[in-house]
Design a protein around this motif. Sequence first.
Motif, PDB file in Angstrom:
ATOM      1  N   PHE B  33       0.881  -1.170   0.000  1.00 31.08           N
ATOM      2  CA  PHE B  33       0.000   0.000   0.000  1.00 31.08           C
ATOM      3  C   PHE B  33       0.913   1.213   0.000  1.00 31.08           C
ATOM      4  O   PHE B  33       1.510   1.539   1.009  1.00 31.08           O
ATOM      5  CB  PHE B  33      -0.903  -0.033   1.248  1.00 31.08           C
ATOM      6  CG  PHE B  33      -2.003   0.999   1.242  1.00 31.08           C
ATOM      7  CD1 PHE B  33      -2.016   2.064   0.345  1.00 31.08           C
ATOM      8  CD2 PHE B  33      -3.057   0.894   2.153  1.00 31.08           C
ATOM      9  CE1 PHE B  33      -3.042   2.997   0.353  1.00 31.08           C
ATOM     10  CE2 PHE B  33      -4.089   1.820   2.171  1.00 31.08           C
ATOM     11  CZ  PHE B  33      -4.076   2.877   1.271  1.00 31.08           C
ATOM     12  N   VAL B  34       1.076   1.832  -1.182  1.00 32.44           N
ATOM     13  CA  VAL B  34       2.036   2.916  -1.346  1.00 32.44           C
ATOM     14  C   VAL B  34       1.314   4.247  -1.487  1.00 32.44           C
ATOM     15  O   VAL B  34       0.346   4.342  -2.234  1.00 32.44           O
ATOM     16  CB  VAL B  34       2.911   2.687  -2.609  1.00 32.44           C
ATOM     17  CG1 VAL B  34       3.986   3.761  -2.737  1.00 32.44           C
ATOM     18  CG2 VAL B  34       3.527   1.295  -2.584  1.00 32.44           C
ATOM     19  N   ALA B  35       1.767   5.234  -0.752  1.00 34.78           N
ATOM     20  CA  ALA B  35       1.263   6.588  -0.946  1.00 34.78           C
ATOM     21  C   ALA B  35       2.348   7.404  -1.621  1.00 34.78           C
ATOM     22  O   ALA B  35       3.488   7.431  -1.151  1.00 34.78           O
ATOM     23  CB  ALA B  35       0.872   7.216   0.378  1.00 34.78           C
ATOM     24  N   VAL B  36       1.999   8.053  -2.735  1.00 32.26           N
ATOM     25  CA  VAL B  36       2.947   8.939  -3.408  1.00 32.26           C
ATOM     26  C   VAL B  36       2.567  10.364  -3.033  1.00 32.26           C
ATOM     27  O   VAL B  36       1.447  10.801  -3.278  1.00 32.26           O
ATOM     28  CB  VAL B  36       2.908   8.751  -4.933  1.00 32.26           C
ATOM     29  CG1 VAL B  36       3.880   9.706  -5.621  1.00 32.26           C
ATOM     30  CG2 VAL B  36       3.233   7.303  -5.306  1.00 32.26           C
ATOM     31  N   MET B  37       3.501  11.070  -2.394  1.00 30.85           N
ATOM     32  CA  MET B  37       3.200  12.414  -1.899  1.00 30.85           C
ATOM     33  C   MET B  37       4.117  13.434  -2.550  1.00 30.85           C
ATOM     34  O   MET B  37       5.196  13.100  -3.042  1.00 30.85           O
ATOM     35  CB  MET B  37       3.368  12.477  -0.388  1.00 30.85           C
ATOM     36  CG  MET B  37       2.385  11.623   0.365  1.00 30.85           C
ATOM     37  SD  MET B  37       2.453  11.969   2.125  1.00 30.85           S
ATOM     38  CE  MET B  37       1.658  13.558   2.202  1.00 30.85           C
ATOM     39  N   GLY B  38       3.664  14.658  -2.530  1.00 31.19           N
ATOM     40  CA  GLY B  38       4.502  15.718  -3.074  1.00 31.19           C
ATOM     41  C   GLY B  38       3.639  16.904  -3.421  1.00 31.19           C
ATOM     42  O   GLY B  38       2.426  16.771  -3.590  1.00 31.19           O
ATOM     43  N   PRO B  39       4.243  18.077  -3.549  1.00 33.24           N
ATOM     44  CA  PRO B  39       3.466  19.274  -3.898  1.00 33.24           C
ATOM     45  C   PRO B  39       2.997  19.204  -5.351  1.00 33.24           C
ATOM     46  O   PRO B  39       3.434  18.346  -6.109  1.00 33.24           O
ATOM     47  CB  PRO B  39       4.475  20.408  -3.699  1.00 33.24           C
ATOM     48  CG  PRO B  39       5.814  19.764  -3.822  1.00 33.24           C
ATOM     49  CD  PRO B  39       5.665  18.349  -3.359  1.00 33.24           C
ATOM     50  N   GLY B  41       2.750  19.677  -9.149  1.00 33.50           N
ATOM     51  CA  GLY B  41       3.812  19.802 -10.136  1.00 33.50           C
ATOM     52  C   GLY B  41       5.037  18.987  -9.822  1.00 33.50           C
ATOM     53  O   GLY B  41       6.043  19.103 -10.503  1.00 33.50           O
ATOM     54  N   SER B  42       4.944  18.128  -8.817  1.00 34.23           N
ATOM     55  CA  SER B  42       6.123  17.323  -8.462  1.00 34.23           C
ATOM     56  C   SER B  42       6.232  16.079  -9.339  1.00 34.23           C
ATOM     57  O   SER B  42       7.214  15.363  -9.282  1.00 34.23           O
ATOM     58  CB  SER B  42       6.054  16.930  -6.990  1.00 34.23           C
ATOM     59  OG  SER B  42       4.900  16.162  -6.758  1.00 34.23           O
ATOM     60  N   GLY B  43       5.211  15.818 -10.149  1.00 39.38           N
ATOM     61  CA  GLY B  43       5.274  14.679 -11.078  1.00 39.38           C
ATOM     62  C   GLY B  43       4.547  13.452 -10.596  1.00 39.38           C
ATOM     63  O   GLY B  43       4.606  12.402 -11.228  1.00 39.38           O
ATOM     64  N   LYS B  44       3.784  13.561  -9.485  1.00 40.94           N
ATOM     65  CA  LYS B  44       3.171  12.348  -8.947  1.00 40.94           C
ATOM     66  C   LYS B  44       2.041  11.825  -9.837  1.00 40.94           C
ATOM     67  O   LYS B  44       1.884  10.614  -9.999  1.00 40.94           O
ATOM     68  CB  LYS B  44       2.697  12.564  -7.498  1.00 40.94           C
ATOM     69  CG  LYS B  44       1.836  13.772  -7.238  1.00 40.94           C
ATOM     70  CD  LYS B  44       1.658  13.977  -5.746  1.00 40.94           C
ATOM     71  CE  LYS B  44       0.490  14.888  -5.409  1.00 40.94           C
ATOM     72  NZ  LYS B  44       0.590  16.219  -6.051  1.00 40.94           N
ATOM     73  N   VAL B 210       6.216   7.411  -0.610  1.00 39.02           N
ATOM     74  CA  VAL B 210       7.203   7.876  -1.583  1.00 39.02           C
ATOM     75  C   VAL B 210       6.989   9.358  -1.744  1.00 39.02           C
ATOM     76  O   VAL B 210       5.889   9.793  -2.106  1.00 39.02           O
ATOM     77  CB  VAL B 210       7.031   7.141  -2.924  1.00 39.02           C
ATOM     78  CG1 VAL B 210       7.956   7.724  -3.987  1.00 39.02           C
ATOM     79  CG2 VAL B 210       7.284   5.641  -2.753  1.00 39.02           C
ATOM     80  N   LYS B 211       8.015  10.155  -1.451  1.00 40.87           N
ATOM     81  CA  LYS B 211       7.862  11.602  -1.585  1.00 40.87           C
ATOM     82  C   LYS B 211       8.556  12.088  -2.851  1.00 40.87           C
ATOM     83  O   LYS B 211       9.663  11.636  -3.172  1.00 40.87           O
ATOM     84  CB  LYS B 211       8.437  12.314  -0.353  1.00 40.87           C
ATOM     85  CG  LYS B 211       7.532  12.139   0.855  1.00 40.87           C
ATOM     86  CD  LYS B 211       7.943  13.045   1.991  1.00 40.87           C
ATOM     87  CE  LYS B 211       6.912  12.933   3.126  1.00 40.87           C
ATOM     88  NZ  LYS B 211       7.469  13.324   4.433  1.00 40.87           N
ATOM     89  N   MET B 212       7.898  12.970  -3.557  1.00 41.19           N
ATOM     90  CA  MET B 212       8.458  13.467  -4.816  1.00 41.19           C
ATOM     91  C   MET B 212       8.598  14.976  -4.790  1.00 41.19           C
ATOM     92  O   MET B 212       7.866  15.676  -4.101  1.00 41.19           O
ATOM     93  CB  MET B 212       7.560  13.074  -6.001  1.00 41.19           C
ATOM     94  CG  MET B 212       7.437  11.582  -6.198  1.00 41.19           C
ATOM     95  SD  MET B 212       6.616  11.195  -7.737  1.00 41.19           S
ATOM     96  CE  MET B 212       7.824  11.759  -8.911  1.00 41.19           C
ATOM     97  N   ARG B 213       9.533  15.459  -5.583  1.00 44.51           N
ATOM     98  CA  ARG B 213       9.711  16.895  -5.765  1.00 44.51           C
ATOM     99  C   ARG B 213      10.415  17.117  -7.095  1.00 44.51           C
ATOM    100  O   ARG B 213      11.385  16.432  -7.403  1.00 44.51           O
ATOM    101  CB  ARG B 213      10.541  17.477  -4.614  1.00 44.51           C
ATOM    102  CG  ARG B 213      10.727  18.996  -4.696  1.00 44.51           C
ATOM    103  CD  ARG B 213      11.472  19.514  -3.471  1.00 44.51           C
ATOM    104  NE  ARG B 213      10.622  19.476  -2.286  1.00 44.51           N
ATOM    105  CZ  ARG B 213       9.876  20.510  -1.880  1.00 44.51           C
ATOM    106  NH1 ARG B 213       9.885  21.629  -2.550  1.00 44.51           N
ATOM    107  NH2 ARG B 213       9.128  20.415  -0.799  1.00 44.51           N
ATOM    108  N   ASP B 214       9.887  18.017  -7.904  1.00 44.83           N
ATOM    109  CA  ASP B 214      10.498  18.376  -9.189  1.00 44.83           C
ATOM    110  C   ASP B 214      10.802  17.154 -10.056  1.00 44.83           C
ATOM    111  O   ASP B 214      11.869  17.047 -10.663  1.00 44.83           O
ATOM    112  CB  ASP B 214      11.788  19.177  -8.972  1.00 44.83           C
ATOM    113  CG  ASP B 214      11.519  20.467  -8.222  1.00 44.83           C
ATOM    114  OD1 ASP B 214      10.381  20.988  -8.369  1.00 44.83           O
ATOM    115  OD2 ASP B 214      12.400  20.925  -7.493  1.00 44.83           O
TER     116      ASP B 214
END
Lengths: 417, 237
Positions: B33-39, B41-44, B210-214
């Motif tokens: 169970f994966v959560a992809v997080m990020g602001p 425009g981060s590409g999620k 999973v955290k994303m940015r840019d």
Amino acid sequence: MSLLDAFRITLRAIFANRLRSALTSLGIVIGVSSVIVLIAVGQGTQQGVTDRIRGLGTGLIFIESSAAATTAQTGGGAGLAESTLVQGDADAIEANAIPGVAGVASRVAIDAQVVAGANNVGATVISTSSEYGEVRDLGMLTGSFITPLHDQEGWMVAVLGTRVAETLYPGEDPVGREVRLSFGGGRLTLPFSVVGVLEEQGGASEANDQAFVPLTGLASRIRFLYTPTGDLRVSQIDVQAQSGADEARVKEDITELLLFRHETTQPDFVIQSQDDLISAATEVSNTLSILLGSIAGISLLVGGIGVFNIMLVSVSERTREVGIRRAVGATTRDIVKQFVTEALTLTLFGGLAGMAIGVGVSLAVDGREIGGQVMTMLIQPWSILAAFGVATAVGLASGIYPAYRAATIDPIAALRT
Amino acid sequence: MIVLRDIGRVYQTGGAAVHALEGVSLDVDRGEFVAVMGPSGSGKTTLMNILGLLDRPSAGRYLLGGSDVARLPDDTLARLRGRAFGFVFQSYNLLPRMTALEQVELPLIYQGTADRRRRAAEALVRVGLHDRLGHQPTELSGGEQQRVAIARSLVVDPLVLLADEPTGALDTATEADLMRLFSELVENHGLTVVVVTHEPSVARYAGRIVKMRDGRIIEDSRRLREWETHAPGEVGR
């Protein structure tokens, strides 16, 4: 996706927009039905003209003076003074025993008022001989046609067409009564006794509005019917060919004889068999059919453009739906199938309804009098098939491009809207 | 089960190239169970589209169950997408004027499955909508509509359920209900779920964040899930 599923989706979409779907189909309905109706009009007209020409008799060859041809054909007597045909020509055709000739009847057509008591009616008076009845195959309601005795003695007797008789003697048998024929706007009025009334002639035959008198009797009282050399001018000579005779051969022989008698090499007369008239009329009415069919075809095309347009609108309205379907596994082919099925269903509905209406209108109008003209409608199976085929092709054509547009919608963008 | 290696995604907008994803590598195993997080425009979302085969990477390799799917033809991809993935969107994306049952049948139409009606009904029962089978979207609450969407994604027995801000339009109580439904599906049915969100309240149900940015992954952490920190009986439905 099965075709059945595609059809279910289509029905759902069509019924979700009932009015729009109905209006879209209406274009096709009008197109298909007008193709069927207008081609039935064209073909019916052709049939009517052909029947009328055939109704004149069988194996007939008509000879008219070139100068008088146009007016004489309409039954008027205006061209009589310029007519180059004379009674001597008719007699010569008979006397020369041209092989294949069964009978010859010349006629002079003059417009006159027919008067009986307080009633009067305009009619074309055909001055002719006893043979005319046989050549033209005219049946009698009461009394007899002009007899050889009338011819010989130049009796002042008249045979009336059905409508002339009905107008002058409504509900009575006019045989034995007297009618007066008034020529030249009343400058000459002559009394005739009625000896017979014709049966109603089929189609829109002119004979119903004509009166028939022996040429011999009339000629002795109207001087201007004669040429300076004392020969009797006639408007037209009808020759009946024997059944099975080579009509082209008979025509050639008569032409040769008349050229010799008129002392010329250029014919000053027109000689036409019934077949010539029929093929001329067919040519005209084929042109009419093509014209009418093209007009109807244009309306079918316009209907097709309507379907095309609505399909484009429908696709852009349903961008999101396409995105959802793509996301749950629809291929581009599934999407194409869905929209083509929808366009086809709209046109097929329209095509079927148009067929029913076209055939229905044709049947309803057939035999009715519209603007003084009795409509003959001849529904052609090929026109139904053609209209339906074109409608289907139009449906396919107007479905494919919008369907392609739908299939190339980017699902990601579609889902974000 | 899912292996992403050095995935890049470049969009051409006007003359400029926008790098939505750059060098993303990610493995997702069955039952995670994966959560992809990020602001924003981060590409999620781009990552989710690529995972769900809605989009193709411009660079890198995507192995699904061991085979490379990044270069498959469109229609093959569509079939695979229909069988292997279920999508849940923030805006539900239900079709108008269709009953819940018909919505859930939709993916099965494109698979040519027999027994569609029964399977759709079962999926609706699984999400707790056994009494809403004949209702159209306009007759359902937001939470119920999202459950229909979840049933629609479950009906094909997908390998992975992909959810993009699934609770973005819902209130807190409904959000909790739905997240517990996801957890339950992972726990009891072995489903794999990837949720894209920027709500920590949603992410806390996931076992991995999973955290994303840019366009890059900046953090990938496994942790105890929400209900595992509570006493038994307090969680679940």
